[in-house]
Design an enzyme around this catalytic site. Sequence first.
Site, PDB file in Angstrom:
ATOM      1  N   SER A   1       1.757  11.377 -38.661  1.00  0.00           N
ATOM      2  CA  SER A   1       0.367  11.201 -38.287  1.00  0.00           C
ATOM      3  C   SER A   1      -0.370  10.317 -39.284  1.00  0.00           C
ATOM      4  O   SER A   1      -0.153  10.409 -40.493  1.00  0.00           O
ATOM      5  CB  SER A   1      -0.328  12.568 -38.210  1.00  0.00           C
ATOM      6  OG  SER A   1      -1.721  12.425 -38.035  1.00  0.00           O
TER       7      SER A   1
ATOM      8  N   GLN B   1       2.328   7.246 -36.096  1.00  0.00           N
ATOM      9  CA  GLN B   1       1.243   7.478 -35.141  1.00  0.00           C
ATOM     10  C   GLN B   1      -0.050   6.931 -35.708  1.00  0.00           C
ATOM     11  O   GLN B   1      -0.418   7.208 -36.851  1.00  0.00           O
ATOM     12  CB  GLN B   1       1.096   8.978 -34.863  1.00  0.00           C
ATOM     13  CG  GLN B   1      -0.064   9.329 -33.942  1.00  0.00           C
ATOM     14  CD  GLN B   1      -1.349   9.638 -34.691  1.00  0.00           C
ATOM     15  OE1 GLN B   1      -1.312   9.899 -35.892  1.00  0.00           O
ATOM     16  NE2 GLN B   1      -2.474   9.613 -34.011  1.00  0.00           N
TER      17      GLN B   1
ATOM     18  N   TYR C   1      -4.115   6.646 -35.533  1.00  0.00           N
ATOM     19  CA  TYR C   1      -5.479   6.870 -35.089  1.00  0.00           C
ATOM     20  C   TYR C   1      -6.211   5.552 -35.349  1.00  0.00           C
ATOM     21  O   TYR C   1      -6.321   5.114 -36.492  1.00  0.00           O
ATOM     22  CB  TYR C   1      -6.133   8.023 -35.856  1.00  0.00           C
ATOM     23  CG  TYR C   1      -5.746   9.382 -35.337  1.00  0.00           C
ATOM     24  CD1 TYR C   1      -6.012   9.732 -34.024  1.00  0.00           C
ATOM     25  CD2 TYR C   1      -5.128  10.318 -36.157  1.00  0.00           C
ATOM     26  CE1 TYR C   1      -5.664  10.986 -33.530  1.00  0.00           C
ATOM     27  CE2 TYR C   1      -4.777  11.571 -35.674  1.00  0.00           C
ATOM     28  CZ  TYR C   1      -5.045  11.887 -34.358  1.00  0.00           C
ATOM     29  OH  TYR C   1      -4.693  13.132 -33.869  1.00  0.00           O
TER      30      TYR C   1
ATOM     31  N   THR D   1      -2.470   7.035 -30.479  1.00  0.00           N
ATOM     32  CA  THR D   1      -3.146   8.147 -29.812  1.00  0.00           C
ATOM     33  C   THR D   1      -4.469   7.648 -29.237  1.00  0.00           C
ATOM     34  O   THR D   1      -5.343   7.185 -29.973  1.00  0.00           O
ATOM     35  CB  THR D   1      -3.386   9.304 -30.789  1.00  0.00           C
ATOM     36  OG1 THR D   1      -2.110   9.821 -31.206  1.00  0.00           O
ATOM     37  CG2 THR D   1      -4.169  10.421 -30.125  1.00  0.00           C
TER      38      THR D   1
ATOM     39  N   LYS E   1      -0.105   7.231 -26.470  1.00  0.00           N
ATOM     40  CA  LYS E   1      -0.055   8.695 -26.378  1.00  0.00           C
ATOM     41  C   LYS E   1      -1.365   9.235 -25.805  1.00  0.00           C
ATOM     42  O   LYS E   1      -2.442   8.899 -26.299  1.00  0.00           O
ATOM     43  CB  LYS E   1       0.209   9.297 -27.759  1.00  0.00           C
ATOM     44  CG  LYS E   1       0.403  10.805 -27.780  1.00  0.00           C
ATOM     45  CD  LYS E   1       0.838  11.271 -29.160  1.00  0.00           C
ATOM     46  CE  LYS E   1       1.080  12.770 -29.195  1.00  0.00           C
ATOM     47  NZ  LYS E   1      -0.165  13.549 -29.098  1.00  0.00           N
TER      48      LYS E   1
ATOM     49  N   HIS F   1      -2.892  16.318 -25.663  1.00  0.00           N
ATOM     50  CA  HIS F   1      -3.087  16.686 -27.069  1.00  0.00           C
ATOM     51  C   HIS F   1      -2.931  18.195 -27.257  1.00  0.00           C
ATOM     52  O   HIS F   1      -3.604  18.826 -28.077  1.00  0.00           O
ATOM     53  CB  HIS F   1      -4.471  16.237 -27.555  1.00  0.00           C
ATOM     54  CG  HIS F   1      -4.500  15.774 -28.988  1.00  0.00           C
ATOM     55  ND1 HIS F   1      -4.552  14.457 -29.344  1.00  0.00           N
ATOM     56  CD2 HIS F   1      -4.470  16.469 -30.158  1.00  0.00           C
ATOM     57  CE1 HIS F   1      -4.575  14.343 -30.659  1.00  0.00           C
ATOM     58  NE2 HIS F   1      -4.512  15.560 -31.184  1.00  0.00           N
TER      59      HIS F   1
ATOM     60  N   ASP G   1       4.642  15.527 -24.127  1.00  0.00           N
ATOM     61  CA  ASP G   1       4.387  16.664 -24.995  1.00  0.00           C
ATOM     62  C   ASP G   1       3.261  17.499 -24.393  1.00  0.00           C
ATOM     63  O   ASP G   1       2.779  17.206 -23.303  1.00  0.00           O
ATOM     64  CB  ASP G   1       4.107  16.245 -26.446  1.00  0.00           C
ATOM     65  CG  ASP G   1       2.683  15.784 -26.721  1.00  0.00           C
ATOM     66  OD1 ASP G   1       1.797  15.898 -25.858  1.00  0.00           O
ATOM     67  OD2 ASP G   1       2.450  15.304 -27.845  1.00  0.00           O
TER      68      ASP G   1
END
Length: 389
Positions: free
Chosen positions: A128, A150, A152, A178, A260, A284, A315
């Site tokens: 993350s 990942q 942000y 994401t 995602k 999420h 997921d």
Amino acid sequence: MAKHWADFQYEIYLHGMTGAVPRLPTDLTRLERLAEQRLGPGPVGYVAGSAGTGSTADANRAALDRRRIVPRMLRDVHERDLSVEVCGRALPAPLALAPVGVLSIMHPDAESAAARAAAAQGLPYILSSASSTPMEQVAEAMGDGERWFQLYWAKDREVTRSFLHRAKAAGYTALFVTLDTPLLAWRPRDLDQAYLPFLHGVGTANYFSDPAFRAGLAKPVHEDPNAAVRHFVGMFADPAKTWPDLAFLRENWDGPIVLKGILHPDDALRAAEAGVDGVVVSNHGGRQVAGSVAAADALPRVAEAAAGRLTVLFDSGIRTGDDIFKALALGAKSVLVGRPYAYGLGLDGQAGVEHVLRCLLAEFDLTLALSGHSRPTTPTADDLIEVSV
């Protein structure tokens, strides 16, 4: 000969000959309650909590439970091969560790322990952006292990560009972007504890170690940590982003890009048109939109829209081996698991994460075989029925 993940059960039984039993439950649905008993309410609430009343997280589980597997008999399942190819990488099984931020609130070894556990099992670890350990340190901890990053997507382009260049230099081979967190959702468990680790500078390691981020500070982070936190909060997410902005990521990342948070088939089509490589069907884990469609209910339509154009991952709600089977049957190529490994980390560090991964894949291997399949690519929607729950 391919590895039989199911052999883990015999390893457990053989250890039992000496009186040893597993340190953690093999029914992974019990981990959350165990974590609540042993860990602090703030950290556990942050990991376990959901948006609103938790209805979306409940819907994720109900959508998987509503699908029931229809086993087939007298098929040769003596040899199984769980390997798949995802993002151009050969993987030993259709499972990766989802990006979970701020893991230091669960265990002091944090992301490094989870990454080592993934590497020990040959599975990809998705780090993350909001990790409590810098991306380079995590990469070093897992050696040659498969790692994905990942993102942000920050408001500050230079910070985003710097993150991408750092991740590439540290050996992260795929980028997971994401999209479902342009704003932080209403999360009562965190609100009731007034618990947001980022405000204490936890989960900000990639930012505080980033030269582009630090260039925006009047003083070094250690001299004015509160100013650094405010700078982070001001740039962390950007609700103004739109589809054309994806071009910036492609300009600065030459590997696979996976979006995602896709739940609508039209968004899957937009993703394909934008030239990305894959999508993760995800809400999420129920943490963003209260009342959202369950991820497993969204999966078939997204998979149909993406067929032949995008790799579809899944997921949100994976807790058992049969969940993995169902997700693959509904159109996913592989799944990501999040909360269970975070609980395993909190309860027993790296060993706890490895326990979770081995349990999941042992149960999946057995479910696959006992349902009449020897490859993860062969289950389809015809292997499931829907029932009322």
